[in-house]
Design a protein around this motif. Structure first.
Motif, PDB file in Angstrom:
ATOM      1  N   GLU A 519       0.832  -1.211   0.000  1.00  0.00           N
ATOM      2  CA  GLU A 519       0.000   0.000   0.000  1.00  0.00           C
ATOM      3  C   GLU A 519       0.865   1.259   0.000  1.00  0.00           C
ATOM      4  O   GLU A 519       0.545   2.251  -0.655  1.00  0.00           O
ATOM      5  N   THR A 520       1.968   1.211   0.752  1.00  0.00           N
ATOM      6  CA  THR A 520       2.915   2.340   0.725  1.00  0.00           C
ATOM      7  C   THR A 520       3.481   2.534  -0.674  1.00  0.00           C
ATOM      8  O   THR A 520       3.571   3.663  -1.175  1.00  0.00           O
ATOM      9  N   LEU A 521       3.824   1.433  -1.311  1.00  0.00           N
ATOM     10  CA  LEU A 521       4.370   1.507  -2.666  1.00  0.00           C
ATOM     11  C   LEU A 521       3.327   2.014  -3.660  1.00  0.00           C
ATOM     12  O   LEU A 521       3.653   2.764  -4.585  1.00  0.00           O
ATOM     13  N   ARG A 522       2.073   1.622  -3.474  1.00  0.00           N
ATOM     14  CA  ARG A 522       1.037   2.087  -4.396  1.00  0.00           C
ATOM     15  C   ARG A 522       0.830   3.593  -4.280  1.00  0.00           C
ATOM     16  O   ARG A 522       0.573   4.271  -5.265  1.00  0.00           O
ATOM     17  N   ARG A 523       0.954   4.117  -3.062  1.00  0.00           N
ATOM     18  CA  ARG A 523       0.856   5.575  -2.902  1.00  0.00           C
ATOM     19  C   ARG A 523       2.032   6.267  -3.579  1.00  0.00           C
ATOM     20  O   ARG A 523       1.884   7.368  -4.125  1.00  0.00           O
ATOM     21  N   MET A 524       3.199   5.660  -3.535  1.00  0.00           N
ATOM     22  CA  MET A 524       4.380   6.248  -4.165  1.00  0.00           C
ATOM     23  C   MET A 524       4.349   6.074  -5.681  1.00  0.00           C
ATOM     24  O   MET A 524       4.781   6.969  -6.419  1.00  0.00           O
ATOM     25  N   LEU A 525       3.838   4.923  -6.145  1.00  0.00           N
ATOM     26  CA  LEU A 525       3.800   4.608  -7.577  1.00  0.00           C
ATOM     27  C   LEU A 525       2.381   4.168  -7.932  1.00  0.00           C
ATOM     28  O   LEU A 525       2.111   2.978  -8.178  1.00  0.00           O
ATOM     29  N   PRO A 526       1.443   5.116  -7.973  1.00  0.00           N
ATOM     30  CA  PRO A 526       0.022   4.745  -8.111  1.00  0.00           C
ATOM     31  C   PRO A 526      -0.334   4.075  -9.434  1.00  0.00           C
ATOM     32  O   PRO A 526      -1.346   3.379  -9.516  1.00  0.00           O
ATOM     33  N   ASP A 527       0.451   4.272 -10.469  1.00  0.00           N
ATOM     34  CA  ASP A 527       0.110   3.716 -11.781  1.00  0.00           C
ATOM     35  C   ASP A 527       0.933   2.481 -12.141  1.00  0.00           C
ATOM     36  O   ASP A 527       0.940   2.049 -13.298  1.00  0.00           O
ATOM     37  N   ASN A 528       1.628   1.919 -11.168  1.00  0.00           N
ATOM     38  CA  ASN A 528       2.430   0.726 -11.421  1.00  0.00           C
ATOM     39  C   ASN A 528       1.538  -0.511 -11.288  1.00  0.00           C
ATOM     40  O   ASN A 528       1.076  -0.859 -10.199  1.00  0.00           O
ATOM     41  N   ASN A 529       1.297  -1.190 -12.409  1.00  0.00           N
ATOM     42  CA  ASN A 529       0.373  -2.324 -12.424  1.00  0.00           C
ATOM     43  C   ASN A 529       0.923  -3.522 -11.655  1.00  0.00           C
ATOM     44  O   ASN A 529       0.166  -4.269 -11.019  1.00  0.00           O
ATOM     45  N   ASP A 530       2.226  -3.734 -11.687  1.00  0.00           N
ATOM     46  CA  ASP A 530       2.824  -4.858 -10.966  1.00  0.00           C
ATOM     47  C   ASP A 530       2.589  -4.737  -9.468  1.00  0.00           C
ATOM     48  O   ASP A 530       2.287  -5.726  -8.782  1.00  0.00           O
ATOM     49  N   ILE A 531       2.738  -3.499  -8.950  1.00  0.00           N
ATOM     50  CA  ILE A 531       2.506  -3.286  -7.518  1.00  0.00           C
ATOM     51  C   ILE A 531       1.037  -3.501  -7.180  1.00  0.00           C
ATOM     52  O   ILE A 531       0.694  -4.117  -6.155  1.00  0.00           O
ATOM     53  N   SER A 532       0.150  -3.033  -8.048  1.00  0.00           N
ATOM     54  CA  SER A 532      -1.288  -3.220  -7.810  1.00  0.00           C
ATOM     55  C   SER A 532      -1.644  -4.701  -7.782  1.00  0.00           C
ATOM     56  O   SER A 532      -2.439  -5.153  -6.938  1.00  0.00           O
ATOM     57  N   GLN A 533      -1.062  -5.461  -8.688  1.00  0.00           N
ATOM     58  CA  GLN A 533      -1.343  -6.896  -8.729  1.00  0.00           C
ATOM     59  C   GLN A 533      -0.787  -7.599  -7.494  1.00  0.00           C
ATOM     60  O   GLN A 533      -1.456  -8.468  -6.907  1.00  0.00           O
ATOM     61  N   ALA A 534       0.419  -7.220  -7.078  1.00  0.00           N
ATOM     62  CA  ALA A 534       0.997  -7.821  -5.873  1.00  0.00           C
ATOM     63  C   ALA A 534       0.157  -7.490  -4.643  1.00  0.00           C
ATOM     64  O   ALA A 534      -0.051  -8.344  -3.767  1.00  0.00           O
ATOM     65  N   LEU A 535      -0.341  -6.272  -4.571  1.00  0.00           N
ATOM     66  CA  LEU A 535      -1.196  -5.872  -3.460  1.00  0.00           C
ATOM     67  C   LEU A 535      -2.489  -6.683  -3.461  1.00  0.00           C
ATOM     68  O   LEU A 535      -2.980  -7.115  -2.401  1.00  0.00           O
ATOM     69  N   PHE A 536      -3.066  -6.880  -4.638  1.00  0.00           N
ATOM     70  CA  PHE A 536      -4.299  -7.661  -4.738  1.00  0.00           C
ATOM     71  C   PHE A 536      -4.088  -9.076  -4.201  1.00  0.00           C
ATOM     72  O   PHE A 536      -4.879  -9.583  -3.387  1.00  0.00           O
ATOM     73  N   HIS A 537      -3.023  -9.731  -4.632  1.00  0.00           N
ATOM     74  CA  HIS A 537      -2.777 -11.106  -4.191  1.00  0.00           C
ATOM     75  C   HIS A 537      -2.475 -11.153  -2.692  1.00  0.00           C
ATOM     76  O   HIS A 537      -2.859 -12.123  -2.004  1.00  0.00           O
ATOM     77  N   ALA A 538      -1.803 -10.113  -2.162  1.00  0.00           N
ATOM     78  CA  ALA A 538      -1.548 -10.069  -0.711  1.00  0.00           C
ATOM     79  C   ALA A 538      -2.859  -9.920   0.049  1.00  0.00           C
ATOM     80  O   ALA A 538      -3.059 -10.546   1.109  1.00  0.00           O
ATOM     81  N   HIS A 539      -3.793  -9.107  -0.494  1.00  0.00           N
ATOM     82  CA  HIS A 539      -5.108  -8.950   0.138  1.00  0.00           C
ATOM     83  C   HIS A 539      -5.893 -10.262   0.110  1.00  0.00           C
ATOM     84  O   HIS A 539      -6.537 -10.639   1.102  1.00  0.00           O
ATOM     85  N   VAL A 540      -5.846 -10.942  -1.029  1.00  0.00           N
ATOM     86  CA  VAL A 540      -6.558 -12.220  -1.138  1.00  0.00           C
ATOM     87  C   VAL A 540      -6.005 -13.211  -0.132  1.00  0.00           C
ATOM     88  O   VAL A 540      -6.771 -13.922   0.567  1.00  0.00           O
ATOM     89  N   ALA A 541      -4.691 -13.284  -0.037  1.00  0.00           N
ATOM     90  CA  ALA A 541      -4.077 -14.200   0.924  1.00  0.00           C
ATOM     91  C   ALA A 541      -4.466 -13.842   2.355  1.00  0.00           C
ATOM     92  O   ALA A 541      -4.709 -14.725   3.192  1.00  0.00           O
ATOM     93  N   LEU A 542      -4.527 -12.537   2.658  1.00  0.00           N
ATOM     94  CA  LEU A 542      -4.917 -12.095   3.999  1.00  0.00           C
ATOM     95  C   LEU A 542      -6.356 -12.494   4.297  1.00  0.00           C
ATOM     96  O   LEU A 542      -6.679 -12.948   5.411  1.00  0.00           O
ATOM     97  N   LYS A 543      -7.253 -12.328   3.319  1.00  0.00           N
ATOM     98  CA  LYS A 543      -8.654 -12.699   3.513  1.00  0.00           C
ATOM     99  C   LYS A 543      -8.790 -14.211   3.731  1.00  0.00           C
ATOM    100  O   LYS A 543      -9.583 -14.666   4.577  1.00  0.00           O
ATOM    101  N   LYS A 544      -8.036 -14.975   2.962  1.00  0.00           N
ATOM    102  CA  LYS A 544      -8.071 -16.427   3.136  1.00  0.00           C
ATOM    103  C   LYS A 544      -7.639 -16.811   4.542  1.00  0.00           C
ATOM    104  O   LYS A 544      -8.221 -17.701   5.186  1.00  0.00           O
TER     105      LYS A 544
END
Length: 661
Positions: A519-544
């Motif tokens: 999330e810190t990285l997304r604020r620093m690099l909001p248009d970086n798709n790789d970071i967004s995808q990594a964040l999504f998978h981290a969220h999914v893992a957290l929910k699981k």
């Protein structure tokens, strides 16, 4: 008493001539008036010593109200008892003495018994020195009224338009520009110099400089012209050039006191205390008390700064630098560069890098200061010395070595520079060897190479981050996180260290820690798709890990178009968060909003974005009660939670972020 009267009459005539020049009133009328009423003006001529700011102004020799004296006047020496300063006036100088309270120059008419300016009484209709028409006394009315001019014409101060009719000939800036152009074509250097003085008084420093240049071309051996040019350069903040011009004036006339004063003031601003002393105490010149106090204060703070730097007390170094700048060394490149070094040592790398742009620019180093010492090393070498440290801290290893070697060439006797060169060469070699081993997948040996560099430079965030990458490849994720933490302590916004720490936490199953870094990285690099995808998978893992339903969660990518009401209802009924964008493709507002919606879709992949064109399906607008376009509705797990009507980009993103992971 008779002598005082003659002085008063002389100065009244001077005032009259100036009023005539500005306001175009009959000379005989005004002279008769002042001679009739001059006895109501209890004044004497008082000479005052200049403030310290006057030392950097051009040398005005004239006693007339703002007009330069002719070169035929005889130079004379004047001293002030207030400071003991001895000034020698020369042809072309601008006198440091003045008569206050004149609208033209800084001159003073004072009462012999009171320090306050004497009140002057004017009959009605008289033109005051301020240009205001007095009308509160009895007056002899003219048959034709006089009114102040106005309109689109630029008038001089207190200009009069006869009869209140059309505008008179402009006497302000237009006339001054024409006079400057005419003077620039003159072959008489005094005429050109006087025009330059007038431009300087009006703060037209670039034009004054041009005229002084012309005067020097016509008469290159006049020291006063060089001094005037230095004053214009100082006003333009070209201090190194101004100092060179003063040195040239002293080459022409070694006893020119005004040039010594200018140089002392300039060197003080540049932080060169020893050079300032040489000129402040030169020959018979008594130092200005204010400048002497400034010099002593700057010298004290620079000395304290040097002592604090020697023991590594960088907070005190910053404090003393700011104190020295406030005391008068406001244009010292060395002090500003020292601030950069202190910020580096305090691990404020981003601020140190940004501070480089605030360092006063100097086109060249003066001959007399080229060997000036600063913290025990030559000033020019110190610039390369600090620059090398900046390059090393930001990962430019080769540039760092080059800068350090340049500092060594300038000051080969400096022990501090010699140590820096040796250390940087070792660190650069260690980093290059470690990178080669890493690329060869010899990760353990690469760690050893980076260890060698860190022994020489234990505050190098790049080497810590590189070693963390080796530990990650060796599946030693705890050690990787430790090195990333060290790198981030030195450089908190180091993106590579954040990425490697997030990835290591993900591998260790520390989903919450991984999400924070992503999330810190997304604020620093909001248009970086790789970071967004990594964040999504981290969220999914957290929910699981929490036992939440994640079977229908997919990584976003594009805005999905909805063709009918039934498709809309079935889609938003699914688990998850959906943002529905009601638009009309042909509307300008929608054309401007659609690209931003696409950006949000990539930026917040945990949210699904849907688009419904109600121009194609008008029945949807009626069912969904859409009145204003564009409208956004946010659904969570089949229930509407928010509606936004024609929102700003900031409001829309704020709402989307709120409902994202």
């Amino acid at each position: 008493m008779a002598g005082d009267t003659e002085i008063q009459v002389h100065w009244i005539q001077k005032i009259v001539e100036k009023e005539l020049e500005i306001r175009e009133i009959d000379l005989f009328t005004l002279k008769s008036f002042f001679l009739r009423y001059y006895h109501t003006i209890p004044c004497t001529l008082t000479l005052t010593h200049p403030s310290s700011d006057d030392e950097n102004k051009p040398d005005f020799r004239e006693i007339d109200f703002g007009s330069p004296v002719s070169p035929s006047q005889t130079p004379r020496s004047t001293s002030s008892s207030s400071s003991g300063s001895i000034y020698t006036k020369r042809s072309g100088e601008i006198s440091e003495y003045s008569i206050e309270n004149s609208p033209i120059a800084t001159r003073s008419l004072r009462s012999p018994t009171n320090s306050k300016p004497a009140m002057i009484l004017y009959p009605a209709g008289n033109i005051c020195p301020s240009g205001i028409l007095k009308t509160d006394m009895a007056t002899n009315r003219r048959t034709k009224s006089d009114v102040l001019g106005y309109g689109t014409v630029n008038y001089g101060h207190g200009n009069i338009v006869r009869g209140g009719g059309g505008a008179s000939k402009p006497t302000g800036g237009v006339v001054m520009k024409e006079a400057a152009k005419k003077a620039a074509m003159s072959l008489d250097p005094e005429v050109v110099r006087r025009a330059g003085n007038e431009q300087y008084k009006r703060s037209n420093y670039a034009e004054a400089l041009r005229l002084y240049d012309r005067a020097i071309v016509l008469c290159p051996c006049n020291a006063a012209y060089r001094s005037n040019r230095a004053a214009a350069l100082t006003a333009l903040r070209r201090l190194d050039e101004a100092a060179e011009e003063c040195e040239e004036a002293l080459r022409l006339d070694t006893n020119y006191g005004r040039a010594h004063q200018h140089l002392a003031s300039l060197y003080l601003r540049l932080g060169q205390v020893e050079n300032a002393k040489k000129h402040l105490f030169c020959q018979r010149q008594q130092p200005n008390p204010f400048e002497l106090q400034q010099l002593q204060s700057v010298e004290k703070h620079i000395s304290k700064c040097s002592n604090a730097r020697r023991i590594g007390d960088w907070k005190s170094v910053l404090m003393e630098i700011h104190a020295a700048i406030d005391a008068g060394a406001d244009s010292s490149p060395q002090l500003f560069m020292c601030r950069v070094e202190a910020l580096l040592k305090m691990h404020q790398i981003d601020e140190a890098v940004s501070s480089l742009s605030n360092i006063p620019k100097t086109e060249s180093l003066l001959k007399s200061s080229s060997q000036e010492k600063f913290f025990g090393m030559i000033s020019e070498a110190y610039f390369y010395f600090v620059g090398a440290q900046v390059d090393m801290a930001t990962g430019r290893f080769e540039s760092a070595v080059t800068a350090a070697e340049e500092a060594s060439l300038i000051d080969p006797r400096s022990i501090e520079v010699g140590v820096l060169v040796a250390d940087m060469k070792i660190v650069a070699r260690a980093r290059a060897r470690g990178n080669d081993l890493y690329n060869s997948e010899r990760f353990t040996e690469a760690c050893s190479a980076y260890d060698e560099g860190l022994r020489r430079d234990p505050s190098n965030s790049v080497l810590y981050c590189n070693r963390a990458a080796c530990f990650f490849k060796l599946r030693q994720w705890d050690r990787s996180i430790q090195d990333c933490n060290r790198a981030l302590q030195i450089q908190p916004r180091y993106t590579k260290a954040l990425l490697r720490r997030a990835a290591s936490n993900y591998e260790l199953g520390k989903w919450g820690e991984a999400v924070k870094d992503y999330e810190t990285l997304r604020r620093m690099l909001p248009d970086n798709n790789d970071i967004s995808q990594a964040l999504f998978h981290a969220h999914v893992a957290l929910k699981k890990s929490r036992g939440e339903e994640v079977s229908n969660l997919t990584f976003g990518g594009e805005v999905e178009s909805i063709s009918c009401l039934e498709q809309l209802r079935s889609t938003i009924s699914l688990p998850g968060v959906f943002v529905v964008y009601f638009a009309i493709g042909s509307y300008l507002q929608c054309k401007q909003t659609s690209p931003f919606v696409n950006t949000l879709c990539n930026r917040y992949p945990s949210i699904s974005f849907l688009k419904m064109d109600i121009e194609e399906r008008p029945e949807v607008a009626s069912v969904e009660n859409i009145i204003v376009i564009p409208t956004f509705k946010i659904y969570k797990n089949g229930r509407q939670v928010k509606e936004l009507v024609f929102p700003s980009h900031d409001l829309l993103e704020h709402s989307v972020r709120h409902y994202s992971f």
